[in-house]
Design an enzyme around this catalytic site. Structure first.
Site, PDB file in Angstrom:
ATOM      1  N   CYS A 101      41.475  29.893  56.216  1.00 50.04           N
ATOM      2  CA  CYS A 101      42.367  28.772  56.476  1.00 50.04           C
ATOM      3  C   CYS A 101      42.889  28.223  55.151  1.00 50.04           C
ATOM      4  O   CYS A 101      42.107  28.020  54.211  1.00 50.04           O
ATOM      5  CB  CYS A 101      41.626  27.673  57.236  1.00 50.04           C
ATOM      6  SG  CYS A 101      42.661  26.270  57.699  1.00 50.04           S
ATOM      7  N   HIS A 143      44.567  29.939  66.255  1.00 54.85           N
ATOM      8  CA  HIS A 143      44.168  29.236  65.022  1.00 54.85           C
ATOM      9  C   HIS A 143      45.146  28.093  64.726  1.00 54.85           C
ATOM     10  O   HIS A 143      44.735  26.963  64.451  1.00 54.85           O
ATOM     11  CB  HIS A 143      44.146  30.233  63.854  1.00 54.85           C
ATOM     12  CG  HIS A 143      43.788  29.628  62.533  1.00 54.85           C
ATOM     13  ND1 HIS A 143      42.611  29.897  61.870  1.00 54.85           N
ATOM     14  CD2 HIS A 143      44.476  28.768  61.727  1.00 54.85           C
ATOM     15  CE1 HIS A 143      42.584  29.214  60.733  1.00 54.85           C
ATOM     16  NE2 HIS A 143      43.701  28.529  60.625  1.00 54.85           N
ATOM     17  N   GLU A 144      46.455  28.400  64.828  1.00 47.00           N
ATOM     18  CA  GLU A 144      47.475  27.377  64.538  1.00 47.00           C
ATOM     19  C   GLU A 144      47.511  26.312  65.639  1.00 47.00           C
ATOM     20  O   GLU A 144      47.640  25.121  65.349  1.00 47.00           O
ATOM     21  CB  GLU A 144      48.865  28.022  64.397  1.00 47.00           C
ATOM     22  CG  GLU A 144      48.973  29.140  63.370  1.00 47.00           C
ATOM     23  CD  GLU A 144      48.427  28.768  62.008  1.00 47.00           C
ATOM     24  OE1 GLU A 144      48.022  29.686  61.266  1.00 47.00           O
ATOM     25  OE2 GLU A 144      48.378  27.564  61.668  1.00 47.00           O
ATOM     26  N   HIS A 147      45.058  23.652  65.100  1.00 48.12           N
ATOM     27  CA  HIS A 147      45.454  22.669  64.074  1.00 48.12           C
ATOM     28  C   HIS A 147      46.228  21.500  64.690  1.00 48.12           C
ATOM     29  O   HIS A 147      46.133  20.370  64.191  1.00 48.12           O
ATOM     30  CB  HIS A 147      46.328  23.320  62.978  1.00 48.12           C
ATOM     31  CG  HIS A 147      45.567  24.013  61.891  1.00 48.12           C
ATOM     32  ND1 HIS A 147      44.607  23.401  61.113  1.00 48.12           N
ATOM     33  CD2 HIS A 147      45.645  25.279  61.422  1.00 48.12           C
ATOM     34  CE1 HIS A 147      44.118  24.267  60.236  1.00 48.12           C
ATOM     35  NE2 HIS A 147      44.743  25.423  60.405  1.00 48.12           N
TER      36      HIS A 147
HETATM   37  O1  LIG Z   1      45.383  28.000  57.660  1.00 46.53           O
HETATM   38  C1  LIG Z   1      46.221  28.640  58.307  1.00 46.53           C
HETATM   39  O2  LIG Z   1      46.650  28.254  59.409  1.00 46.53           O
HETATM   40  C2  LIG Z   1      46.694  29.952  57.758  1.00 46.53           C
HETATM   41  C3  LIG Z   1      45.680  31.056  58.030  1.00 46.53           C
HETATM   42  C4  LIG Z   1      45.976  31.655  59.370  1.00 46.53           C
HETATM   43  C5  LIG Z   1      44.999  32.655  59.897  1.00 46.53           C
HETATM   44  C6  LIG Z   1      44.309  33.559  59.068  1.00 46.53           C
HETATM   45  C7  LIG Z   1      43.431  34.501  59.636  1.00 46.53           C
HETATM   46  C8  LIG Z   1      43.247  34.516  61.022  1.00 46.53           C
HETATM   47  C9  LIG Z   1      43.925  33.617  61.823  1.00 46.53           C
HETATM   48  C10 LIG Z   1      44.809  32.703  61.262  1.00 46.53           C
HETATM   49  C11 LIG Z   1      45.843  32.051  56.916  1.00 46.53           C
HETATM   50  O3  LIG Z   1      46.798  32.783  56.860  1.00 46.53           O
HETATM   51  S1  LIG Z   1      44.646  32.051  55.713  1.00 46.53           S
HETATM   52  C12 LIG Z   1      45.084  33.441  54.744  1.00 46.53           C
HETATM   53  C13 LIG Z   1      44.154  34.524  55.094  1.00 46.53           C
HETATM   54  O4  LIG Z   1      42.995  34.209  54.979  1.00 46.53           O
HETATM   55  C14 LIG Z   1      44.460  35.794  55.735  1.00 46.53           C
HETATM   56  C15 LIG Z   1      45.646  36.425  55.532  1.00 46.53           C
HETATM   57  C16 LIG Z   1      45.864  37.626  56.180  1.00 46.53           C
HETATM   58  C17 LIG Z   1      44.907  38.145  57.026  1.00 46.53           C
HETATM   59  C18 LIG Z   1      43.719  37.477  57.218  1.00 46.53           C
HETATM   60  C19 LIG Z   1      43.492  36.307  56.571  1.00 46.53           C
HETATM   61 ZN   LIG Z   2      44.193  27.044  59.236  1.00 45.17          ZN
END
Ligand SMILES: O=C(O)C[C@@H](Cc1ccccc1)C(=O)SCC(=O)c1ccccc1
Ligand SMILES: [Zn+2]
Length: 158
Positions: A101, A143-144, A147
C-alpha cells in the site's frame, strides 16, 4: 502530466474517513483530481490509488493493473478512474495474495480477497460501467474500494 500529490500515510486520520459520493463528475476540480491521482499512481509505481490517499474524501479511485513479478499474468491497463464504485456480486471463492500500500510503505501482507467480483462504477466521462473482474484486477479493486471506507490491507491480514 498533472503534478503528483503527497500520499497520506497510515496514522493520518484522513486515511480513515468515510469517503463521500461524487455528485458532479464533470466538475473541473474533480477532473483535475482524477488527473493528479493518475500522475501520483504513475510516479509512485502503484497499480492503483484512492482519493482518500491524497486526503480527498471522495468515492473515487484509479485502477492501473500491469504485469509484475508477483502477478506476471496481470493485464496491462490504461489507468482507469472508477467513480462511485459498487461491488454488485462476488464469488464464494476467496484467495490470499500479497499486497502492498502506498500509504504503508515497506510492508507487504497476505490478504484474503474474493477471486471474482461483479462491479458497477461511473467513468470520468460519466458513462456507467458494469464489469466482472477476476484475479489481480479484482484484488486491486477490492484494495482501493476498502480505502473509500477507511480500511487498509493490514486490517484484513489474518
Ligand atoms: O495503496 C494503494 O492503493 C496502491 C497499491 C495497490 C495494490 C497493490 C497490490 C495489491 C493490491 C492493490 C499499490 O500499488 S502498492 C505498490 C505495490 O506494492 C505493487 C505494485 C505492483 C504489484 C504488486 C504490488
Ligand atoms: Zn492502499
Amino acid at each position: 502530466m498533472a503534478e503528483s500529490l503527497q500520499i497520506t500515510q497510515l496514522g493520518n486520520p484522513a486515511l480513515r474517513q468515510q469517503a463521500q459520493f461524487v455528485d458532479n463528475i464533470q466538475d473541473k476540480r474533480l477532473q483535475q483530481l482524477i488527473d493528479a491521482l493518475i500522475a501520483t499512481a504513475v510516479a509512485s509505481n502503484g497499480v492503483g490509488i484512492a482519493a482518500p490517499q491524497v486526503s480527498q474524501s471522495f468515492r473515487l479511485f484509479i485502477v492501473a493493473s500491469r504485469p509484475n513479478l508477483r502477478y506476471p499474468n496481470a493485464p496491462q491497463m490504461e489507468p482507469t478512474a472508477m467513480i462511485n464504485p459498487q461491488i454488485i456480486a462476488h464469488s464464494t471463492e476467496i484467495v490470499k495474495g500479497w499486497e502492498g500500500c502506498l500509504s504503508v510503505p515497506g510492508i507487504r501482507g497476505l490478504v484474503p480477497r474474493y477471486q471474482t467480483i461483479e462491479v458497477e462504477y461511473t467513468s470520468r466521462n460519466s458513462k456507467v460501467h458494469r464489469q466482472v473482474f477476476t484475479d489481480f484486477v479484482a484484488r486491486i479493486f477490492q484494495h482501493e474500494y476498502d480505502h473509500l471506507d477507511g480500511i487498509v490491507f493490514l486490517d484484513r491480514v489474518e
